[in-house]
Scaffold this active site. Structure first.
Site, PDB file in Angstrom:
ATOM      1  N   TYR A   1      -3.012   7.876  -1.601  1.00  0.00           N
ATOM      2  CA  TYR A   1      -2.409   7.070  -1.274  1.00  0.00           C
ATOM      3  C   TYR A   1      -2.131   7.129  -0.018  1.00  0.00           C
ATOM      4  CZ  TYR A   1      -1.083   5.574  -5.878  1.00  0.00           C
ATOM      5  OH  TYR A   1      -1.249   5.662  -7.348  1.00  0.00           O
TER       6      TYR A   1
ATOM      7  N   GLY B   1       5.744  -7.957  -7.807  1.00  0.00           N
ATOM      8  CA  GLY B   1       6.514  -8.399  -6.864  1.00  0.00           C
ATOM      9  C   GLY B   1       6.556  -9.334  -7.557  1.00  0.00           C
TER      10      GLY B   1
END
Length: 329
Positions: free
Chosen positions: A56, A207
């Site tokens: 990440y 989302g």
């Protein structure tokens, strides 16, 4: 916050954890100060399980967490991952060798400023290496005290069962949400049988299950939604219409949509510990609300009516993104 067990013999953690990929800028611009405020709010809300990975931001997410902890005692239960790497030509590949896993874990520990992590995942399996052999490597790291438990990401139920013949698997992580239901076809059941926690990532449907739709024009080039089949063309149009109905249900019940999506997930089984992600502390209250929403038969029926199994248009990943994911249906 309600607590759940991270594996049969694992620690108690908040029923909702925090996915920390967004600290590396995958979902838009961010900076360390805001990420630290998010971590502080997560701790305040009882979201004690943090999930990160070495890739990440090439260590950025782990570094952000490490700087927040500052090498001091803490009450977070941290999971990280390794095995995704690149070959000599720069192409994505997977390395489950003892040397690679040890080296990457030790680098993660340095960035996190800790001497061990509660949970260490194989981010993707290398199919050329038997999972039983990988388990032996991980058990060695556990015996050294570098990791508390063993995890695998995006494996099949059959692979989990093979791994469990060698030693306990604390957690399996895969995408699971109202619109990504594949784990219902064997993985959730296998985890329950073996005493393994199931950790859904992207539980707020990347989302889509939020009070406001994500703005595709504002997405960074790193954001996998930009090339995701569900976020393009007619697929997106159909999916927006479906989630508008979920938002309407949430509004009718005076609930945050993200909280409702998480409550739906927590209602599925007691060994599920979802890890939604966010860049800012402002969204955390909506997320944490999912642990206190009581699901009723009527609410379940309302959601099932507008979002039946298989309602989503488009696959969850593109063909390129699917590399390394074990398919079992």
């Amino acid at each position: 916050m309600l607590k759940r067990k991270l594996g049969a013999d694992g620690p108690d953690v908040g029923a909702i954890g925090l996915g920390c990929m967004s600290f590396a800028g995958f979902c838009g611009p961010t900076e360390e100060t805001t990420s630290h405020r998010t971590l502080a709010m997560a701790r305040e809300l009882g979201m004690t399980h943090l999930d990160t990975a070495n890739i990440y931001g090439n260590g950025v997410s782990e570094t952000v967490i490490g700087n927040f902890l500052g090498g001091k005692a803490h009450d977070f239960v941290i999971a990280t991952k390794a095995s995704v790497t690149k070959d000599a030509n720069g192409a994505r590949c997977f390395d489950n060798s003892p040397e690679h896993l040890r080296s990457e874990l030790e680098a993660s520990l340095r960035r996190l400023q800790v001497d061990h992590v509660a949970l260490f995942y194989i981010h993707r399996r290398d199919p050329s290496r038997p999972i039983e052999e990988v388990m032996e490597t991980l058990l060695g790291l556990r015996n050294e005290g570098k990791i508390g438990g063993i995890g695998f990401s995006e494996i099949s139920p059959a692979s989990l069962r093979r791994a469990a013949t060698i030693g306990p698997v604390m957690a399996v992580q895969s995408e699971y949400s109202i619109w990504s239901r594949m784990p219902e076809l064997g993985m959730i059941q296998a985890c329950a049988e073996l005493g393994t926690a199931f950790v859904p990532f992207s539980p707020v449907c990347r989302g889509m299950a939020a009070d406001r739709m994500p703005d595709l024009s504002q997405m960074s080039d790193m954001d996998i939604r930009k090339t995701g089949p569900r976020f393009s063309g007619d697929n997106l149009t159909h999916n927006i219409a479906a989630f508008d109905k979920l938002r309407a249900i949430a509004a009718d019940h005076k609930l945050p949509t993200a909280g409702l999506a998480l409550a739906w997930l927590l209602d599925k089984a007691p060994h599920l510990i979802p890890i939604p992600g966010t860049r800012t502390p402002e969204h955390l209250a909506e997320i944490a609300a999912g642990a206190s929403i009581e699901m009723t038969d009527s609410l379940r029926e309302e959601i099932a009516k507008v979002m039946p199994v298989g309602f989503a248009h488009g696959d969850r990943y593109s063909d390129a993104q699917m590399v390394g994911v074990e398919r079992y249906c």
